[in-house]
Design a protein around this motif. Structure first.
Motif, PDB file in Angstrom:
ATOM      1  N   ALA A 199       0.097   0.080  -5.266  1.00  0.00           N
ATOM      2  CA  ALA A 199       1.400   0.750  -5.124  1.00  0.00           C
ATOM      3  C   ALA A 199       1.195   2.241  -4.887  1.00  0.00           C
ATOM      4  N   LYS A 200       0.193   2.796  -5.573  1.00  0.00           N
ATOM      5  CA  LYS A 200      -0.125   4.217  -5.395  1.00  0.00           C
ATOM      6  C   LYS A 200      -0.719   4.463  -4.008  1.00  0.00           C
ATOM      7  N   VAL A 201      -1.544   3.536  -3.538  1.00  0.00           N
ATOM      8  CA  VAL A 201      -2.094   3.654  -2.182  1.00  0.00           C
ATOM      9  C   VAL A 201      -0.946   3.700  -1.169  1.00  0.00           C
ATOM     10  N   TYR A 202       0.017   2.808  -1.360  1.00  0.00           N
ATOM     11  CA  TYR A 202       1.162   2.787  -0.432  1.00  0.00           C
ATOM     12  C   TYR A 202       1.910   4.118  -0.464  1.00  0.00           C
ATOM     13  N   GLU A 203       2.116   4.621  -1.671  1.00  0.00           N
ATOM     14  CA  GLU A 203       2.857   5.879  -1.818  1.00  0.00           C
ATOM     15  C   GLU A 203       2.130   7.036  -1.124  1.00  0.00           C
ATOM     16  N   VAL A 204       0.820   7.114  -1.351  1.00  0.00           N
ATOM     17  CA  VAL A 204       0.048   8.229  -0.791  1.00  0.00           C
ATOM     18  C   VAL A 204      -0.094   8.093   0.730  1.00  0.00           C
ATOM     19  N   ILE A 205      -0.510   6.918   1.179  1.00  0.00           N
ATOM     20  CA  ILE A 205      -0.791   6.736   2.618  1.00  0.00           C
ATOM     21  C   ILE A 205       0.477   6.867   3.454  1.00  0.00           C
ATOM     22  N   SER A 206       1.595   6.343   2.941  1.00  0.00           N
ATOM     23  CA  SER A 206       2.807   6.373   3.764  1.00  0.00           C
ATOM     24  C   SER A 206       3.319   7.805   3.945  1.00  0.00           C
ATOM     25  N   LYS A 207       2.757   8.758   3.178  1.00  0.00           N
ATOM     26  CA  LYS A 207       3.105  10.169   3.391  1.00  0.00           C
ATOM     27  C   LYS A 207       1.933  10.950   3.970  1.00  0.00           C
ATOM     28  N   MET A 217      -3.657   0.353 -14.139  1.00  0.00           N
ATOM     29  CA  MET A 217      -2.751   1.334 -13.499  1.00  0.00           C
ATOM     30  C   MET A 217      -3.369   2.727 -13.583  1.00  0.00           C
ATOM     31  N   ILE A 218      -3.531   3.330 -12.446  1.00  0.00           N
ATOM     32  CA  ILE A 218      -4.055   4.695 -12.414  1.00  0.00           C
ATOM     33  C   ILE A 218      -2.905   5.662 -12.655  1.00  0.00           C
ATOM     34  N   PRO A 219      -3.068   6.615 -13.556  1.00  0.00           N
ATOM     35  CA  PRO A 219      -1.979   7.579 -13.733  1.00  0.00           C
ATOM     36  C   PRO A 219      -1.785   8.369 -12.439  1.00  0.00           C
TER      37      PRO A 219
END
Lengths: 317, 317
Positions: A219-227, B1-3
């Motif tokens: 989910a974090k990968v999606y958040e970072v990459i999509s920006k 989950m990574i912070p």
């Protein structure tokens, strides 16, 4: 220089087609929404689809089911074809009970299937010899925008074909790119788009499973990459399917097996190398071969995960 | 989950670093802008770069040139390393006249080079044994945003490393992604981004030259695709270089030869297949082999054009 213009509507469907008779051939997820948009704009819509279930959906907004393409198109000045490929389009036009002979003299056939430019040119040539017009008009935007009358249409054809098709195009599309005055030009633009779209789905699938292998929070990968600079329209649109483990087909794996196949054929016939498209096609073929041809095209990510024994969301290991 | 958290600044550089002594090692197109952003935020910046030309650029905003990394970093609590890869970073830290021994006890080394996660972990481990902190902090955004103090920083490391680095990060970045508490995590996110970015540049290059082979108006292709499902951040950003025939290196071909090489090594070491990245790497290698290693990475399009005897803008046939 190809003449080009963008016609953006204000989004509200008016009565562009009031009283006009329009036939729609092919009432799948795209065609049914386009038929509904035409009806909403005041058209009298007759339709044909070999699947019996389509009849009820057509009737739901007052459309008139027909028993064959010829019956739907009989005497019509506007026929919209929303089938899957060039072979089906040829059958709709020139097969038994085809539209070509049945439609009105001087009428326009709006061809929405994605196909090689040479096929669009050939179909157009045959139809014009019968005194009828062909508009090369591949579409994009998905079933939701089809239902809203908010598709993007890439179109090329004779000025008279555009003129005759204009009310129907306005009812079905939010954006119309007018890409030239010969059929085949719009088809070529669409294939350039499909080359990129196919490569980007395969790359998004490779990247998200690579991230999983690296143990990252997806989910974090999606958040970072999509920006970030690694983003693509397809990454942003398809990776949520992977994160939700939902492979309900919005667009099936088989579509890109077909479209990247057309790209490869076009490129080979011109001795032009397309190694990126070639690599992507192999991934779609592997995914189809593994039993996922009819699933959502984000299933390429499931293929990578299966090969590498990774558990993506919703997957049994 | 990574912070994880996103810290967005208001964009205006304040006096985050007033009076703080910061060393910047590596004053190329990125490092010089970051040094300038630090100086603007009030830091006393000492810098080192083996290229003599960097000295004048550093002095232009009051920076203090040093003769070696150790001299720049001597006694500093914050050292920013903006070199090209893991080997250079290792040299900056532990080579002759390296920073590791010279910097202050408890100081933080902000490592901005793109590298494999295991390299970041190894460098961090060595530095921590000497009582100093390591922040894994790859950057993106290009030289213009570096000069504006508006980079995106992907960072992971110990909470104390973040705390000590915070004023400098605020001076240099518009967006900080905090991706975990161990060095190597940010490096892995960056490599996922680079996998996609590299594939997208190769795909954009393939698509625009395929469109040229099809005889399409390339400016129109750019207009249509950049608003369609085939779009990517890289297509939108790099294709204008092709349309203008301007291959001045904003980011060189050699960068993606390096970064896709790291992706391939990472994937192979985990027995994970990355055929899309593999195909893209071959295209960058061909472009470098054809003499364009130091040119802008959109030169991959020139490679396709040369192979197929096409004339893109600004190219002799």
């Amino acid at each position: 220089m190809i003449p080009g213009e963008v016609i953006a509507k204000d989004g509200a469907n008016g009565a562009e087609c009031a009283g006009q008779e329009v036939a729609v051939i092919g009432l799948g997820s795209m065609g049914i929404g386009m038929a509904a948009s035409l009806a909403r704009a005041g058209a009298v819509v007759s339709g044909f689809d070999p699947q019996p279930a389509a009849t009820a959906r057509l009737k739901a907004f007052g459309g008139l089911p027909a028993a064959a393409p010829a019956a739907a198109a009989s005497g019509k000045r506007v026929v919209v074809s929303v089938v899957v490929n060039a072979d089906q389009t040829e059958d709709v036009l020139f097969g038994p009970d085809g539209c070509a002979a049945a439609m009105a003299e001087g009428g326009v056939f709006i061809s929405c299937a994605t196909m090689a430019p040479e096929r669009a040119r050939a179909l157009s040539g045959r139809l014009e010899q019968m005194g009828k017009l062909f508009l090369d008009a591949p579409i994009s935007g998905g079933s939701k925008r089809a239902a809203e009358g908010a598709l993007t249409v890439l179109a090329s054809g004779a000025p008279e074909a555009f003129e005759r098709a204009a009310p129907a195009l306005e009812a079905m599309a939010a954006t119309l790119y007018r890409l030239g005055d010969a059929p085949g030009q719009a088809a070529a633009f669409k294939m350039v788009n499909q080359l990129l779209a196919g490569v980007h789905i395969a790359a998004a699938s490779e990247a998200i499973t690579f991230a999983s292998r690296e143990g990252l929070d997806l989910a974090k990968v999606y958040e970072v990459i999509s920006k970030s600079a690694g983003n693509s329209w397809m990454f942003e649109n398809r990776i949520p399917h992977v994160l939700e483990g939902d492979y309900t087909p919005h667009s099936a794996v088989s579509i890109f097996v077909k479209d990247l196949g057309i790209v490869m054929d076009m490129a080979r016939s011109r001795s032009f190398p397309v190694p990126m498209a070639g690599a992507a096609l192999q991934m779609f073929l592997m995914t189809a071969a593994a039993g996922m041809a009819a699933d959502d095209d984000a299933s390429v990510a499931r293929l990578y995960a299966q090969v590498a024994d990774l558990a993506l969301p919703g997957m049994a290991r």
